[in-house]
Design a protein around this motif. Structure first.
Motif, PDB file in Angstrom:
ATOM      1  N   ASP A  93       3.165   4.160   8.965  1.00  0.00           N
ATOM      2  CA  ASP A  93       2.705   2.969   9.685  1.00  0.00           C
ATOM      3  C   ASP A  93       3.660   2.587  10.821  1.00  0.00           C
ATOM      4  O   ASP A  93       4.873   2.491  10.626  1.00  0.00           O
ATOM      5  CB  ASP A  93       2.603   1.777   8.719  1.00  0.00           C
ATOM      6  N   HIS A 151      -4.869   7.423   5.809  1.00  0.00           N
ATOM      7  CA  HIS A 151      -4.466   6.015   5.698  1.00  0.00           C
ATOM      8  C   HIS A 151      -5.405   5.127   6.533  1.00  0.00           C
ATOM      9  O   HIS A 151      -4.978   4.366   7.396  1.00  0.00           O
ATOM     10  CB  HIS A 151      -3.006   5.869   6.159  1.00  0.00           C
ATOM     11  N   ASP A 197       0.824  -1.217   0.000  1.00  0.00           N
ATOM     12  CA  ASP A 197       0.000   0.000   0.000  1.00  0.00           C
ATOM     13  C   ASP A 197       0.858   1.268   0.000  1.00  0.00           C
ATOM     14  O   ASP A 197       0.344   2.376  -0.138  1.00  0.00           O
ATOM     15  CB  ASP A 197      -1.033   0.006   1.140  1.00  0.00           C
ATOM     16  N   HIS A 198       2.182   1.091   0.130  1.00  0.00           N
ATOM     17  CA  HIS A 198       3.106   2.235   0.119  1.00  0.00           C
ATOM     18  C   HIS A 198       4.052   2.220  -1.077  1.00  0.00           C
ATOM     19  O   HIS A 198       4.686   3.228  -1.375  1.00  0.00           O
ATOM     20  CB  HIS A 198       3.930   2.252   1.416  1.00  0.00           C
TER      21      HIS A 198
HETATM   22 ZN    ZN Z   1       0.134   0.989   5.190  1.00  0.00          ZN
END
Ligand code: ZN
Length: 240
Positions: free
Chosen positions: A151, A204, A62-63
């Motif tokens: 995160d 996020h 997701d990054h």
């Molecule tokens: Zn993430």
């Protein structure tokens, strides 16, 4: 460019997973280009051949899902030897997320180190200590103006290391889960109370946060902390 966090939000594209885009003067940075980033940039007519750098906080999909196509875009298909890529070492080594054939395209690939300041075309940013996450992960502070908490599980010093006028907080979990190294809403509150930014943005979002309505969560946090807390949304622009 996008506010989705974690697998379900990203897989369903309930929100975009395209990360952040920063512009200051002539300097342009793409941060955490997750899946669909290249589409989001094209939709907003950002000319990726003018990017100065791509910054990846950690190697999770997701990054970093679009990091390869973004490197190709920044380097005009590899024909223009330009731009920088910043990423943790484990994005390059075993099971790399940055493909080997395009590593010679950017002017330089910089392996991020903890609590280190980097400068791109006059714009400086500093990494946090190593985050508490499954892979090598850093947060970032752009002087006193912008703190970006990526995160991580909560750790001592996290508020101080990202303290800035504007803070972005990756709020994946609605309720804290000790076995998951992610911030929950209570963690975000604790960080906001400690750092007291002028304004904090939640972003996020995991699916439970999304379903609980980020705007309402942010409003409740504002009420409880006395700090202006808002929910980011896809395409939001902030003047810092
Ligand atoms: Zn993430």
């Amino acid at each position: 460019m996008g506010t989705a966090g974690a697998r379900f939000m990203v897989a369903k594209q309930v929100a975009a997973s395209a990360g952040l885009y920063i512009e200051e003067g002539d300097t342009r940075l793409a941060l955490d280009p997750g899946p669909g980033a290249v589409v989001a940039y094209a939709a907003r007519r950002v000319d990726l051949t003018t990017l100065d750098a791509i910054v990846v906080s950690h190697r999770h999909l997701d990054h970093a899902g679009d990091v390869n196509v973004m490197v190709e875009a920044m380097t005009d298909g590899g024909f223009a030897h330009r731009g920088l890529l910043f990423c943790p070492s484990d994005a390059l080594d075993e099971d790399p997320v940055v493909l080997k054939y395009l590593r010679r395209f950017p002017r330089e690939i910089v392996r991020l180190a903890p609590q280190t300041t980097y400068s791109v075309n006059g714009l400086s940013f500093t990494t946090s200590a190593l985050h508490v996450h499954q892979v090598e992960t850093y947060g970032f502070r752009f002087g006193d103006r912008l703190g970006w908490i990526t995160d991580t599980a909560y750790y001592d010093g996290i508020a101080e290391q990202h303290r800035a006028d504007v803070m972005l907080i990756h709020t994946i979990l609605l309720h804290c889960m000790p076995h998951l190294p992610h911030l929950c809403v209570d963690d975000a509150e604790r960080i906001i109370r400690e750092a007291r930014p002028k304004i904090a943005f939640l972003t996020h979002y995991g699916m439970a946060v999304w379903r609980a309505n980020p705007d309402e969560i942010a409003a409740a946090l504002s009420q409880r902390t006395g700090v202006d807390v808002r929910a980011a949304r896809d395409g939001m622009t902030i003047e810092v």
